[in-house]
Design a protein around this motif. Structure first.
Motif, PDB file in Angstrom:
ATOM      1  N   THR A 101      43.113  29.138  37.278  1.00  0.00           N
ATOM      2  CA  THR A 101      42.548  30.387  36.770  1.00  0.00           C
ATOM      3  C   THR A 101      42.281  31.358  37.907  1.00  0.00           C
ATOM      4  O   THR A 101      42.596  32.551  37.828  1.00  0.00           O
ATOM      5  CB  THR A 101      41.235  30.102  36.012  1.00  0.00           C
ATOM      6  N   SER A 130      45.519  32.773  39.124  1.00  0.00           N
ATOM      7  CA  SER A 130      46.058  33.746  38.176  1.00  0.00           C
ATOM      8  C   SER A 130      45.322  35.078  38.299  1.00  0.00           C
ATOM      9  O   SER A 130      45.946  36.147  38.296  1.00  0.00           O
ATOM     10  CB  SER A 130      45.933  33.215  36.744  1.00  0.00           C
ATOM     11  N   ARG A 131      44.005  35.027  38.391  1.00  0.00           N
ATOM     12  CA  ARG A 131      43.212  36.252  38.574  1.00  0.00           C
ATOM     13  C   ARG A 131      43.655  36.991  39.832  1.00  0.00           C
ATOM     14  O   ARG A 131      43.845  38.210  39.819  1.00  0.00           O
ATOM     15  CB  ARG A 131      41.725  35.908  38.676  1.00  0.00           C
ATOM     16  N   GLN A 132      43.817  36.247  40.924  1.00  0.00           N
ATOM     17  CA  GLN A 132      44.192  36.864  42.195  1.00  0.00           C
ATOM     18  C   GLN A 132      45.556  37.527  42.098  1.00  0.00           C
ATOM     19  O   GLN A 132      45.746  38.655  42.589  1.00  0.00           O
ATOM     20  CB  GLN A 132      44.189  35.810  43.307  1.00  0.00           C
ATOM     21  N   VAL A 158      45.186  40.740  40.031  1.00  0.00           N
ATOM     22  CA  VAL A 158      44.467  41.783  40.770  1.00  0.00           C
ATOM     23  C   VAL A 158      45.358  42.376  41.858  1.00  0.00           C
ATOM     24  O   VAL A 158      45.440  43.605  42.018  1.00  0.00           O
ATOM     25  CB  VAL A 158      43.166  41.216  41.376  1.00  0.00           C
ATOM     26  N   ILE A 213      45.766  38.762  30.685  1.00  0.00           N
ATOM     27  CA  ILE A 213      44.851  39.778  31.218  1.00  0.00           C
ATOM     28  C   ILE A 213      43.614  39.878  30.346  1.00  0.00           C
ATOM     29  O   ILE A 213      42.479  39.931  30.846  1.00  0.00           O
ATOM     30  CB  ILE A 213      45.574  41.143  31.316  1.00  0.00           C
ATOM     31  N   LEU A 268      41.408  36.797  30.889  1.00  0.00           N
ATOM     32  CA  LEU A 268      40.735  36.704  32.183  1.00  0.00           C
ATOM     33  C   LEU A 268      39.803  37.878  32.479  1.00  0.00           C
ATOM     34  O   LEU A 268      38.805  37.717  33.194  1.00  0.00           O
ATOM     35  CB  LEU A 268      41.775  36.597  33.307  1.00  0.00           C
ATOM     36  N   PHE A 269      40.124  39.068  31.949  1.00  0.00           N
ATOM     37  CA  PHE A 269      39.361  40.270  32.317  1.00  0.00           C
ATOM     38  C   PHE A 269      38.739  41.002  31.123  1.00  0.00           C
ATOM     39  O   PHE A 269      37.954  41.920  31.325  1.00  0.00           O
ATOM     40  CB  PHE A 269      40.274  41.249  33.083  1.00  0.00           C
ATOM     41  N   LEU A 316      39.677  44.709  34.180  1.00  0.00           N
ATOM     42  CA  LEU A 316      40.637  44.489  35.262  1.00  0.00           C
ATOM     43  C   LEU A 316      40.366  45.443  36.418  1.00  0.00           C
ATOM     44  O   LEU A 316      40.378  45.037  37.587  1.00  0.00           O
ATOM     45  CB  LEU A 316      42.056  44.687  34.727  1.00  0.00           C
ATOM     46  N   ALA A 356      37.523  44.350  38.476  1.00  0.00           N
ATOM     47  CA  ALA A 356      37.923  43.271  39.377  1.00  0.00           C
ATOM     48  C   ALA A 356      38.688  43.826  40.578  1.00  0.00           C
ATOM     49  O   ALA A 356      38.548  43.326  41.701  1.00  0.00           O
ATOM     50  CB  ALA A 356      38.784  42.256  38.623  1.00  0.00           C
ATOM     51  N   HIS A 395      37.700  43.511  44.531  1.00  0.00           N
ATOM     52  CA  HIS A 395      38.705  43.092  45.510  1.00  0.00           C
ATOM     53  C   HIS A 395      38.754  44.096  46.665  1.00  0.00           C
ATOM     54  O   HIS A 395      38.806  43.711  47.844  1.00  0.00           O
ATOM     55  CB  HIS A 395      40.069  42.996  44.822  1.00  0.00           C
TER      56      HIS A 395
END
Length: 242
Positions: free
Chosen positions: A7, A10-12, A15, A46, A49-50, A56, A59, A63
């Motif tokens: 997870t 995937s987020r990284q 982003v 998406i 996760l967001f 998004l 996030a 970052h």
């Protein structure tokens, strides 16, 4: 079922893909469908996760702050020999980031998430550390809080003005002039010797800056009261009282 590591990965990926799209094509280039394709994933990922596109972008802001703080801390000198020159370097770094990465900078400034707020506060701690060193050295001509506000306002103003000016009319001298105007507004040409200055303002600023946050010799109430007194004295410009 995806593991925590999967997870996070995937987020990284999502982003980083969003940042690349944002910086290459602006906000209009960022859509859940395009981002998912760039990250090699399906659009539902998406939302899972967001939450949505705004989630998004929050996030993405976090970052951006993480990257900025990493570079800021890497260049941080905890005990600079020249506090005024250190102020210049810090201001230049923020402005350079805003000028070179305008789309990401704009997203960061609009962010409201807890993570972005915490990162923003961490950046402010570095700024206030610089201002406190100036105060402790007798350089400040204004209160610490006002000095920090002037530094922030001129930095953001420089970035905004640069990007609102047509490329052919942008002059780097604008940035240098704004920076030096900021320095002149908050610092003295020479550090003051508190005893030689009329009034207690400089001495109060220096003492307040030198006070440790966790002084064992004073209780919390006593520290609070002392800082309140010093803040009042520091705001005194030295004008005679009736």
């Amino acid at each position: 079922m995806a593991t925590r590591g999967t997870t996070g990965s995937s987020r990284q990926r999502i982003v980083e893909a969003t940042v690349e799209l944002l910086e290459n094509g602006g906000p209009d280039a960022v859509s859940t469908r395009v981002v998912a394709a760039a990250a090699g994933m399906q659009p539902p990922a998406i939302y899972r996760l967001f939450g949505d596109k705004e989630g998004l972008l929050e996030a993405v802001a976090e970052h951006g702050y993480a990257q900025f703080l990493e570079s800021k801390r890497a260049q941080l000198d905890p005990d600079p020999q020249d506090a005024v020159e250190d102020l210049r370097r810090g201001w230049d770094m923020v402005v350079e980031f805003g000028i070179s990465r305008p789309e990401l900078f704009a997203v960061m400034n609009r962010a409201t998430s807890r993570g972005a707020d915490m990162a923003h506060r961490a950046g402010l701690e570095i700024l206030h550390g610089r201002v406190r060193r100036l105060a402790a050295g007798g350089w400040l001509r204004v209160d610490e809080e006002l000095a920090a506000q002037i530094i922030q306002a001129t930095g953001r103003g420089a970035v905004t003005t640069w990007h609102s000016t047509p490329a052919e009319r942008r002059n780097p001298a604008l940035l240098t002039t704004l920076r030096e105007a900021m320095v002149a507004a908050i610092t003295r040409a020479e550090p003051t010797v508190p005893a030689a200055e009329t009034g207690p303002a400089a001495a109060a600023r220096a003492l307040r800056a030198a006070l440790p946050d966790d002084a064992d010799v004073l209780s919390d109430a006593e520290q609070h009261l002392l800082r309140e007194w010093l803040t009042r004295l520091a705001a005194d410009s030295g004008a005679p009282h009736a």
